[in-house]
Write a protein that holds these residues in place. Structure first.
Motif, PDB file in Angstrom:
ATOM      1  N   ARG A 378       0.844  -1.192   0.000  1.00 25.61           N
ATOM      2  CA  ARG A 378       0.000   0.000   0.000  1.00 25.61           C
ATOM      3  C   ARG A 378       0.884   1.249   0.000  1.00 25.61           C
ATOM      4  O   ARG A 378       1.912   1.286   0.677  1.00 25.61           O
ATOM      5  CB  ARG A 378      -0.898  -0.001   1.233  1.00 25.61           C
ATOM      6  CG  ARG A 378      -1.780  -1.246   1.356  1.00 25.61           C
ATOM      7  CD  ARG A 378      -2.389  -1.319   2.750  1.00 25.61           C
ATOM      8  NE  ARG A 378      -3.189  -2.509   2.957  1.00 25.61           N
ATOM      9  CZ  ARG A 378      -2.696  -3.685   3.345  1.00 25.61           C
ATOM     10  NH1 ARG A 378      -1.388  -3.813   3.554  1.00 25.61           N
ATOM     11  NH2 ARG A 378      -3.483  -4.721   3.516  1.00 25.61           N
ATOM     12  N   TRP A 410     -12.965  -0.779  -6.587  1.00 24.38           N
ATOM     13  CA  TRP A 410     -13.053   0.678  -6.547  1.00 24.38           C
ATOM     14  C   TRP A 410     -12.473   1.190  -5.236  1.00 24.38           C
ATOM     15  O   TRP A 410     -12.206   0.413  -4.313  1.00 24.38           O
ATOM     16  CB  TRP A 410     -14.492   1.155  -6.727  1.00 24.38           C
ATOM     17  CG  TRP A 410     -15.430   0.840  -5.598  1.00 24.38           C
ATOM     18  CD1 TRP A 410     -15.807   1.671  -4.581  1.00 24.38           C
ATOM     19  CD2 TRP A 410     -16.126  -0.395  -5.368  1.00 24.38           C
ATOM     20  NE1 TRP A 410     -16.688   1.043  -3.736  1.00 24.38           N
ATOM     21  CE2 TRP A 410     -16.907  -0.222  -4.205  1.00 24.38           C
ATOM     22  CE3 TRP A 410     -16.170  -1.626  -6.030  1.00 24.38           C
ATOM     23  CZ2 TRP A 410     -17.713  -1.234  -3.686  1.00 24.38           C
ATOM     24  CZ3 TRP A 410     -16.971  -2.635  -5.516  1.00 24.38           C
ATOM     25  CH2 TRP A 410     -17.728  -2.437  -4.366  1.00 24.38           C
ATOM     26  N   SER A 411     -12.280   2.496  -5.171  1.00 25.03           N
ATOM     27  CA  SER A 411     -11.749   3.123  -3.968  1.00 25.03           C
ATOM     28  C   SER A 411     -12.709   4.205  -3.497  1.00 25.03           C
ATOM     29  O   SER A 411     -13.354   4.879  -4.303  1.00 25.03           O
ATOM     30  CB  SER A 411     -10.369   3.735  -4.242  1.00 25.03           C
ATOM     31  OG  SER A 411      -9.920   4.465  -3.111  1.00 25.03           O
ATOM     32  N   GLN A 424     -15.828   9.160  -4.411  1.00 23.73           N
ATOM     33  CA  GLN A 424     -15.186   8.079  -5.152  1.00 23.73           C
ATOM     34  C   GLN A 424     -14.350   8.702  -6.260  1.00 23.73           C
ATOM     35  O   GLN A 424     -14.889   9.279  -7.200  1.00 23.73           O
ATOM     36  CB  GLN A 424     -16.252   7.147  -5.732  1.00 23.73           C
ATOM     37  CG  GLN A 424     -15.693   5.926  -6.443  1.00 23.73           C
ATOM     38  CD  GLN A 424     -16.803   4.972  -6.861  1.00 23.73           C
ATOM     39  OE1 GLN A 424     -17.819   4.868  -6.177  1.00 23.73           O
ATOM     40  NE2 GLN A 424     -16.616   4.297  -7.979  1.00 23.73           N
ATOM     41  N   ALA A 459      -8.091   6.673   2.451  1.00 19.60           N
ATOM     42  CA  ALA A 459      -8.544   5.891   1.301  1.00 19.60           C
ATOM     43  C   ALA A 459      -8.718   4.428   1.681  1.00 19.60           C
ATOM     44  O   ALA A 459      -7.905   3.859   2.415  1.00 19.60           O
ATOM     45  CB  ALA A 459      -7.548   6.009   0.158  1.00 19.60           C
ATOM     46  N   ASN A 460      -9.787   3.823   1.162  1.00 16.55           N
ATOM     47  CA  ASN A 460     -10.037   2.392   1.318  1.00 16.55           C
ATOM     48  C   ASN A 460     -10.304   1.779  -0.050  1.00 16.55           C
ATOM     49  O   ASN A 460     -10.766   2.454  -0.980  1.00 16.55           O
ATOM     50  CB  ASN A 460     -11.233   2.147   2.237  1.00 16.55           C
ATOM     51  CG  ASN A 460     -10.907   2.436   3.688  1.00 16.55           C
ATOM     52  OD1 ASN A 460     -10.310   1.634   4.384  1.00 16.55           O
ATOM     53  ND2 ASN A 460     -11.305   3.616   4.147  1.00 16.55           N
ATOM     54  N   PHE A 461     -10.027   0.488  -0.164  1.00 22.25           N
ATOM     55  CA  PHE A 461     -10.176  -0.255  -1.414  1.00 22.25           C
ATOM     56  C   PHE A 461     -11.246  -1.321  -1.204  1.00 22.25           C
ATOM     57  O   PHE A 461     -11.261  -2.003  -0.169  1.00 22.25           O
ATOM     58  CB  PHE A 461      -8.837  -0.900  -1.776  1.00 22.25           C
ATOM     59  CG  PHE A 461      -8.833  -1.656  -3.078  1.00 22.25           C
ATOM     60  CD1 PHE A 461      -8.752  -0.984  -4.286  1.00 22.25           C
ATOM     61  CD2 PHE A 461      -8.878  -3.045  -3.093  1.00 22.25           C
ATOM     62  CE1 PHE A 461      -8.724  -1.675  -5.487  1.00 22.25           C
ATOM     63  CE2 PHE A 461      -8.849  -3.745  -4.281  1.00 22.25           C
ATOM     64  CZ  PHE A 461      -8.778  -3.061  -5.483  1.00 22.25           C
ATOM     65  N   SER A 477     -12.220  -5.829   1.573  1.00 21.92           N
ATOM     66  CA  SER A 477     -11.796  -4.430   1.565  1.00 21.92           C
ATOM     67  C   SER A 477     -10.446  -4.317   2.240  1.00 21.92           C
ATOM     68  O   SER A 477     -10.019  -5.218   2.972  1.00 21.92           O
ATOM     69  CB  SER A 477     -12.820  -3.535   2.274  1.00 21.92           C
ATOM     70  OG  SER A 477     -12.910  -3.882   3.641  1.00 21.92           O
ATOM     71  N   ILE A 480      -5.934   1.688   2.792  1.00 17.59           N
ATOM     72  CA  ILE A 480      -4.730   1.967   2.007  1.00 17.59           C
ATOM     73  C   ILE A 480      -3.828   2.966   2.727  1.00 17.59           C
ATOM     74  O   ILE A 480      -2.669   2.664   3.023  1.00 17.59           O
ATOM     75  CB  ILE A 480      -5.089   2.487   0.599  1.00 17.59           C
ATOM     76  CG1 ILE A 480      -5.962   1.472  -0.142  1.00 17.59           C
ATOM     77  CG2 ILE A 480      -3.814   2.760  -0.198  1.00 17.59           C
ATOM     78  CD1 ILE A 480      -6.403   1.927  -1.521  1.00 17.59           C
TER      79      ILE A 480
END
Length: 557
Positions: A378, A410-411, A424, A459-461, A477, A480
């Motif tokens: 990451r 997506w993030s 997003q 931010a997360n994925f 999930s 990041i």
């Protein structure tokens, strides 16, 4: 109303060690009145009458809530009794937890003669079974209700049913219970942490009243509002990681007494030898020492495994070895579990298993299974300058399954500061990951100059299957990074444009050396730097919707 009553004579005789010798303690005979619950008694206005309380009393019954009715008289039992005004009573419900019935989560209520609520107790002393201490009103009448969680209106609407034992007895305070413990090997105060648990026993059941640690070689439990102690039969259980468990009692303590148990000796437990092994990938057999990991050896007692005696991270080759000693790894003989955590792999639990004096246990290779999707490497920007700029971030994803995964990825970015926004940066991507395939997903977003300083962004994925409504059905999930807007230099400043995302395919298999964050940062450093003029020019030409996404109070993704 017909009731069957039995009178039992209940006695306890026990032996415990004092100063190396043995002393027999006989608990006084305790008369217990046994009563069976008789209905109808499903309302406070129609309780079962238990008469005058003169000593210990136990009522056995059962409740059966109706699943289709909010209130049901079979789901609750009420009992009325008389006692000396101003005196105190100890009242408890025993069920499945203590083995006195099958009711899993009882709820106890107390009312006056007019059915006004005086007290209610759900759990007590770390147990799901309630215990209360209550004063008898001036008219000498108390009504008690037995129901189940969460029937706090006491209408028979509990979540569960089952059999129970309602126990009642006079509460006569005592002053204190104390004692002294010595190390049998040295004759002095114990050199290792030692705790004492005090239990009060009634009708074949001992309930924990409190815990304390040694003050040098002494322990004491004194009456207080936070820890009330009453006359009755007690036992003290001594526990330590270095000494053999010791039970003192049972012993009887009378009203108003200050009871001293005298001196007891603690015997040291012998040490084991060592425990060793190696962590390897369950699919490839490769060692896992290069990943963040933790190996813990946890001691078990009475079926509970919570006492971590030793923990470590493995060597680079995935190996670990715990060697017992008096200083760090106090590994005494007994039952243990081995608990293993490796980043992006399933948790591993081995045991329980017994270890004997001097034993060397070599476990060999322990095969740790990877998570279906693994997230590595990451990266992201830690700070963005006051003039604004572009933040690049991403991570590497590995498919560890033996089949191709058809995914949407997506993030989501969240900004917190003077304003709160969720947005997003780019549309979701459809991707197919082959077995063992590793792919890096890169994202970027632009932060305008007018965003307040110290605004934090995280931010997360997210990952979902390629199905309609996938945004509402993510099954994996990963966090990041988090950064903030400040006047500090930008960690990553390549200007990629607003709201872009790309997937960079790589050919390395999942077992090859990962792309490190240092490598990502080095690559970023070779790109053309972003000047303040360039940032301002980009700000003037970018679509205003991104700025709105960052600065609006709340924005849907």
């Amino acid at each position: 109303m017909l009731r069957r009553m039995l009178v039992l004579l209940f006695g306890l005789v026990a032996l415990f060690a004092v100063g190396g010798g043995g002393v027999a303690w006989a608990a006084p005979a305790q008369q217990v009145r046994e009563v069976e619950e008789q209905g109808p008694n499903g309302a406070c206005a129609t309780p079962q009458n238990l008469g005058q309380l003169t000593g210990a009393l136990r009522v056995r019954g059962s409740i059966t809530p109706h699943p289709d009715l909010i209130a049901h008289p079979e789901g609750i039992d009420f009992f009325r009794l008389s006692a000396t005004p101003g005196s105190q009573l100890i009242v408890a419900i025993r069920g499945n937890t203590s083995g006195q019935g099958t009711l899993p989560d009882p709820l106890l209520g107390a009312f006056d003669a007019a059915c006004n609520t005086l007290q209610s107790v759900d759990d007590a002393y770390g147990s799901l079974e309630p215990t209360m201490v209550i004063s008898v009103p001036s008219d000498g009448v108390l009504i008690f209700a037995v129901t189940a969680f969460a029937d706090f209106d006491f209408i028979g609407a509990g979540n569960t049913g089952g059999s129970y034992a309602l126990t009642l007895e006079p509460a006569m305070p005592i002053e204190a219970i104390s004692g002294r413990l010595l190390d049998a090997a040295t004759g002095s105060a114990p050199a290792y942490p030692t705790s004492v648990e005090l239990q009060r026993c009634m009708l074949d059941l001992c309930v924990t009243m409190g815990y304390t640690d040694l003050n040098q070689d002494r322990f004491s439990f004194a009456y207080s509002n936070e820890q009330p102690l009453f006359a009755g039969t007690y036992q003290a259980i001594v526990r330590s990681g270095r000494y053999a468990p010791l039970t003192l009692g049972p012993f009887a303590v009378g009203a108003g007494a200050r009871y001293d148990l005298g001196v007891a000796s603690l015997e040291r437990l012998p040490l084991i030898g060592a425990v060793s092994g190696r962590l390897v990938h369950a699919q490839t057999g490769q060692p896992l020492g290069q990943l963040v990991n933790s190996v813990a050896l946890v001691a078990c007692q009475d079926g509970n495994c919570w006492d971590t005696r030793a923990s470590m991270s493995t060597e680079a080759d995935g190996s670990f070895r715990f060697v017992a000693n008096e200083q760090e790894n106090l590994l005494t003989v007994g039952e243990y579990r081995l608990l293993i955590e490796v980043d992006q792999f399933e948790s591993y639990d081995l045991g329980p298993f017994m270890l004997t004096a001097g034993q060397e246990l070599a476990l060999g290779d322990l095969f740790i299974a990877p998570l279906p999707l693994q997230f590595f490497d990451r990266y992201g920007c830690e700070t963005v300058p006051a003039a604004g700029g572009v933040c690049n971030y991403g991570l590497r994803v590995v498919n560890s399954q033996p089949y191709t995964m058809q995914l949407n990825v997506w993030s989501i970015m969240e900004a917190v500061g003077m304003h709160h926004g969720v947005f997003q940066p780019a549309a979701a991507q459809e991707v197919n990951l082959a077995p063992g395939e590793s792919r890096t997903f890169a994202f970027s977003f632009y932060i305008p100059e007018n965003v307040p300083a110290y605004t934090q962004f995280c931010a997360n994925f997210y990952v979902a299957n390629q199905v309609p409504g996938f945004y509402l059905q993510p099954w994996a999930s990963s966090f990041i990074f988090c950064g903030f807007k400040d006047e500090a230099p930008v960690t990553e400043t390549p200007l990629m444009g607003v709201g872009t995302a790309e997937a960079v395919e790589t050919e390395e298999p999942a077992t090859e050396a990962p792309v490190t964050e240092a490598a990502v940062m080095e690559a970023s450093a070779t790109e053309a730097p972003v000047t303040e003029a360039a940032v301002m020019e980009a700000s003037a030409t970018e679509a205003p919707v991104t700025e709105a996404l960052v600065t609006e109070e709340a924005t849907d993704s």
